[in-house]
Design a protein around this motif. Sequence first.
Motif, mmCIF file in Angstrom:
data_model
loop_
_atom_site.group_PDB
_atom_site.id
_atom_site.type_symbol
_atom_site.label_atom_id
_atom_site.label_comp_id
_atom_site.label_asym_id
_atom_site.label_seq_id
_atom_site.Cartn_x
_atom_site.Cartn_y
_atom_site.Cartn_z
ATOM 1 N N ALA A 1 0.832 -1.209 0.000
ATOM 2 C CA ALA A 1 0.000 0.000 0.000
ATOM 3 C C ALA A 1 0.864 1.256 0.000
ATOM 4 C CB ALA A 1 -0.926 -0.009 1.205
ATOM 5 N N THR A 2 1.970 1.238 0.735
ATOM 6 C CA THR A 2 2.879 2.393 0.754
ATOM 7 C C THR A 2 3.453 2.650 -0.637
ATOM 8 O OG1 THR A 2 3.458 1.956 3.066
ATOM 9 C CG2 THR A 2 4.984 3.331 1.781
ATOM 10 N N ILE A 3 3.843 1.574 -1.315
ATOM 11 C CA ILE A 3 4.355 1.715 -2.687
ATOM 12 C C ILE A 3 3.250 2.252 -3.601
ATOM 13 C CG2 ILE A 3 5.177 0.438 -4.703
ATOM 14 C CD1 ILE A 3 6.577 -1.486 -2.737
ATOM 15 N N ALA A 4 2.045 1.655 -3.490
ATOM 16 C CA ALA A 4 0.931 2.035 -4.367
ATOM 17 C C ALA A 4 0.529 3.489 -4.187
ATOM 18 C CB ALA A 4 -0.266 1.125 -4.099
ATOM 19 N N ALA A 5 0.665 4.013 -2.973
ATOM 20 C CA ALA A 5 0.271 5.402 -2.701
ATOM 21 C C ALA A 5 1.181 6.411 -3.380
ATOM 22 C CB ALA A 5 0.265 5.653 -1.195
ATOM 23 N N ASN A 6 2.312 5.952 -3.879
ATOM 24 C CA ASN A 6 3.268 6.872 -4.503
ATOM 25 C C ASN A 6 3.555 6.519 -5.966
ATOM 26 O OD1 ASN A 6 4.305 8.571 -2.080
ATOM 27 N ND2 ASN A 6 4.362 6.467 -1.334
ATOM 28 N N LEU A 7 2.679 5.711 -6.553
ATOM 29 C CA LEU A 7 2.900 5.274 -7.930
ATOM 30 C C LEU A 7 2.328 6.269 -8.936
ATOM 31 C CD1 LEU A 7 2.075 1.447 -7.735
ATOM 32 C CD2 LEU A 7 4.321 2.476 -8.117
ATOM 33 N N ALA A 8 3.014 6.369 -10.081
ATOM 34 C CA ALA A 8 2.502 7.163 -11.199
ATOM 35 C C ALA A 8 2.225 6.269 -12.399
ATOM 36 C CB ALA A 8 3.510 8.250 -11.571
ATOM 37 N N ASP A 9 2.511 4.977 -12.273
ATOM 38 C CA ASP A 9 2.352 4.029 -13.367
ATOM 39 C C ASP A 9 1.040 3.259 -13.203
ATOM 40 O OD1 ASP A 9 2.752 1.086 -14.463
ATOM 41 O OD2 ASP A 9 4.169 2.351 -15.569
ATOM 42 N N GLU A 10 0.165 3.344 -14.231
ATOM 43 C CA GLU A 10 -1.158 2.725 -14.169
ATOM 44 C C GLU A 10 -1.087 1.213 -13.937
ATOM 45 O OE1 GLU A 10 -4.314 3.840 -14.517
ATOM 46 O OE2 GLU A 10 -3.946 5.958 -14.910
ATOM 47 N N GLU A 11 -0.197 0.564 -14.644
ATOM 48 C CA GLU A 11 -0.149 -0.894 -14.558
ATOM 49 C C GLU A 11 0.369 -1.367 -13.207
ATOM 50 O OE1 GLU A 11 1.315 -4.743 -17.118
ATOM 51 O OE2 GLU A 11 2.137 -2.771 -17.542
ATOM 52 N N LEU A 12 1.408 -0.704 -12.705
ATOM 53 C CA LEU A 12 1.908 -1.065 -11.379
ATOM 54 C C LEU A 12 0.815 -0.885 -10.332
ATOM 55 C CD1 LEU A 12 5.496 0.513 -11.387
ATOM 56 C CD2 LEU A 12 4.914 -1.908 -11.505
ATOM 57 N N ALA A 13 0.053 0.204 -10.473
ATOM 58 C CA ALA A 13 -1.038 0.455 -9.531
ATOM 59 C C ALA A 13 -2.078 -0.664 -9.604
ATOM 60 C CB ALA A 13 -1.684 1.804 -9.831
ATOM 61 N N ALA A 14 -2.388 -1.107 -10.822
ATOM 62 C CA ALA A 14 -3.370 -2.178 -10.983
ATOM 63 C C ALA A 14 -2.879 -3.478 -10.344
ATOM 64 C CB ALA A 14 -3.661 -2.395 -12.466
ATOM 65 N N ILE A 15 -1.600 -3.803 -10.533
ATOM 66 C CA ILE A 15 -1.037 -5.013 -9.931
ATOM 67 C C ILE A 15 -1.158 -4.952 -8.409
ATOM 68 C CG2 ILE A 15 1.104 -6.311 -9.547
ATOM 69 C CD1 ILE A 15 1.937 -5.459 -12.394
ATOM 70 N N ALA A 16 -0.807 -3.796 -7.840
ATOM 71 C CA ALA A 16 -0.852 -3.635 -6.383
ATOM 72 C C ALA A 16 -2.275 -3.754 -5.849
ATOM 73 C CB ALA A 16 -0.250 -2.280 -5.999
ATOM 74 N N VAL A 17 -3.215 -3.071 -6.484
ATOM 75 C CA VAL A 17 -4.596 -3.059 -5.987
ATOM 76 C C VAL A 17 -5.252 -4.428 -6.147
ATOM 77 C CG1 VAL A 17 -6.896 -2.109 -6.393
ATOM 78 C CG2 VAL A 17 -4.909 -0.584 -6.301
ATOM 79 N N VAL A 18 -5.037 -5.086 -7.285
ATOM 80 C CA VAL A 18 -5.610 -6.425 -7.482
ATOM 81 C C VAL A 18 -5.092 -7.381 -6.408
ATOM 82 C CG1 VAL A 18 -5.577 -8.436 -9.005
ATOM 83 C CG2 VAL A 18 -6.058 -6.180 -9.948
ATOM 84 N N GLY A 19 -3.811 -7.257 -6.073
ATOM 85 C CA GLY A 19 -3.248 -8.104 -5.027
ATOM 86 C C GLY A 19 -3.832 -7.805 -3.653
ATOM 87 N N LEU A 20 -4.034 -6.534 -3.363
ATOM 88 C CA LEU A 20 -4.628 -6.161 -2.072
ATOM 89 C C LEU A 20 -6.078 -6.627 -1.971
ATOM 90 C CD1 LEU A 20 -3.230 -2.518 -1.691
ATOM 91 C CD2 LEU A 20 -2.573 -4.525 -0.337
#
Length: 690
Positions: free
Chosen positions: A84-103
Motif C-alpha cells: 500500500a505504501t508503494i501504491a500510494a506513490n505510484l505514477a504508473d497505471e499498470e503497477l497500480a493495478a497489480i498492487a490493488v488487485v493483489g490487495l
Amino acid sequence: MSDIPPGQPKIHGLIQNLATSLTDSISGATQSWKTKPWNVLGVGRQPTDEERRLSEQAKQERETQNRRIQIRLLLRQKRYSEVATIAANLADEELAAIAVVGLADFEAEEYKANPQPYAIQADCLYRLAHGYSVSASKALQAFFYRVDDGEARKIFLSRMEQEHWQYMALNGLSSAEDLLVLSCEMDAHFGTSLSESHFASIWKALASDEVKQYKLLGNILGDPEPLDLRYAHTPSLVSANIKMRAVALADNFPPDQRERLLVYAAEDSCDDVSLFATQKLMHYWSSPEGKNPPWLEPFPMLNLNLNFYLANMAAAFQWMDGEDDEEEVQTCLLELERLRLGIKYAGEHMEHSLLATLKDQLAQVERQCQVLSQKRCGSLQKLVNRICAALDIPAAIVDFTENNHMTACYLVGTGRIAVARDLLLTNEPLSEALMSTLLHEVLHMEQDVQTIRLICDSLDITYGQHSRELKQLMELYSESVGYAPEPIFLLAVLRMRDDRPLSPAQRSRAERLYKGSLDSSHLHERATRLEARLEKIEKAKATLESGEKDCDLLLCLKDNRGLAQLFQKGRVPLILLDELSDCKAEVERTLHELAAALPAEQREAFQSFKKDKIDLAIALFSQGVVKPFAGTMKRIKHVLLQVIKEECRKLNRSLVITRRQGYHEDEAYYITDRTHIIVKALRKGWYKMN
C-alpha cells in the motif's frame, strides 16, 4: 563452492540457458541494440541526445520491471502495508493495478462472513481510495466490490462534488476512464443515472488540455494507446450512452484523429455504438477527403467499392468441410486444451510419469491438427486466388504456421502467406479478424509486386527476352529488401506484368515503396531476432512449468550467478535475493525435520553428509524424495517465472512496435481497419451488396 553431486551440471543449466537467451544482445529488447555505449565509440566522445534517451528509456524499463516483481513477491508474502505504501506513490497505471488487485485478493462473501483475516487489506484499500495517486480510483473500485459498496459510493460522490477526481484527471493523478467506469458501475448497482453528468464534469475539467480529451475519448472507445501505435481493440466498461457521446465528440478533432476514434468505436460490442461509428466512417470514406487521405498515397485498395467487393467475398465464405470434419476440428481443439491443462497440472504437482504420458498424447493430437490445417488452407486458397485476381497480381500461396506470435504474415519476395494454425481451426466461417489480416498480407504482396514492376521498368525488361536482365533485377531487389526474390514468384510477376509499364501515379508510389524498403530493411532482421529470443524464452518457461528441470532448480539456492545474468549488470532485486534466501532456509529446515524423524544410526549417517546442504537436498530429490521439498520448489518457480514473464512482456511489446514500423505498414494497417469494419457491417446486414 562445494563439490556438486555426480550427474549435476556445474552451473544450473536451466538458468544458464535462460540467461543466454535473455542477455544475448539484451539491448535489442528495448530497441537499442544499434546504439553502442558512448565510451566505446571513441575516447572522450559524449553520448548523443538519442543515445541518452535510449539509455534513460532502458533504465526506466528495468526499474519498472524490478518494481513489478517486487510488488508481486510482497503480495505473495502478504506484506500488504508495504504494498500500500508503494501504491500510494505510484505514477504508473499498470503497477497500480497489480498492487490493488493483489490487495483485493479475497471474495466479498468471505469478507462479509469473517472480515478479520482481511482487515489489513481492506484498510489499505480504504486509505488508498482517499489518496492522490493513480491507485486511488482503482482501490475505490476494489473497495466497492469487495468491502462496502455504500461507503465506496459516499467516498466517490464526495470527492466528485469537491472536484478531487476532476483535479486528479487533469493532472494525471487518476485515469479519467477509471472514474467513468466506476461511475457507470455504481449507476448499474444502485439504479441511478449520474454517470453522464460525471462525464460532462470530467470533460469540462479537461477543456484546457485537448490531448487529454482525445486520450479520454480513445480509451472510452477501446483504444489502449490513443497517442501511440495502433493496438488491438480493448473493450471499455463505460456505458453505451457515454460511448455514443464520445462518438459524437470525435467530430471536434482533425480528420486523422477523428477517423482513428471512429475505427475503434466501430469495433464496439454494442451494435448502437458500432453502427453509429460505421455510418460516420462510410460517409467520410465516400467524401473527397476520405477517398484520398493526405497521409497516404493513392493505391487500389483505397477504392471503397473494391473494399466492399473483397469484404463481401469474406462475408459469404464458408469452410469447405463436411460435418464430420468440423466435428473433428472441434474435438481436436478441446483435446488440445485438456492436454495442455493436464501438462501444466502434472508439472506443478511433480507427477513426472503422468507428464510423459500426456506429452506423447499431445504430440499425436498436434499431428492431427496439422493435417486439418492443411485441408483448411486448401479452402482458403480459393478465396485468396479471387482476391489476388481482383488486384491484378499473381495468386498468393497460402500455408499455415504454428508461430503463435502472429496472426498471419507475408513472406516478402516469395508470394507466400502463412496463416496461424489456431485461426484456421476457428469454428467461425471466417472471422473479421482473419479476413482483415488476410487482406493486410495480400496488400504487402501487392506492394512487393509494384516494387518488382518498378525495377522491371527501370531495366526495360521484355518478357520472353528477360534472361539477361534477371541477375541485375535480383541484385536491385536485394538492395531494397535484403535478399533475392524466389525465381518462381519473380517469373509469375513478369508474366502478369505483360510488359505494361507503371502509370505515373503507380510509379510514384512504387518509388516510395522501394525507398521505404531500403530505409526499413534492418527492421526485418530485428523482428527475426526478437522472435527467436522470444521463442527460446517461452520454451524455457514451458520447461520450467512442466517440471522437467525441478531437480536443477535447487541449484539456484547455492549459486545465483545464473539468475544475476538475467538482470542488467547483475543487479538482482533485493526482494528476489530475500525470497531465495528464505527458500534456502526452508530447505535446511526440511532436512533437519527429515533427520529428526530417522532412527539414531541413520540420523548419524544423514548428518555426516560432508557436502553442502543443498547438495544433500538435490541428492534426495533425485532419488525420489520429492514431497518434503514441494513447497520450496513452488516458491523458486514463482520467482523465476516472474522474471521470465517480465522479459516476455518486454520482448512482445518490442516485437509489436518493430512490426508496426516495418514493411510499409501504414498502408496495410489502414486497409486492415477498413476491411474489419466492412466485413462486420455486411454480416450485420447494415449494408447490402447489389
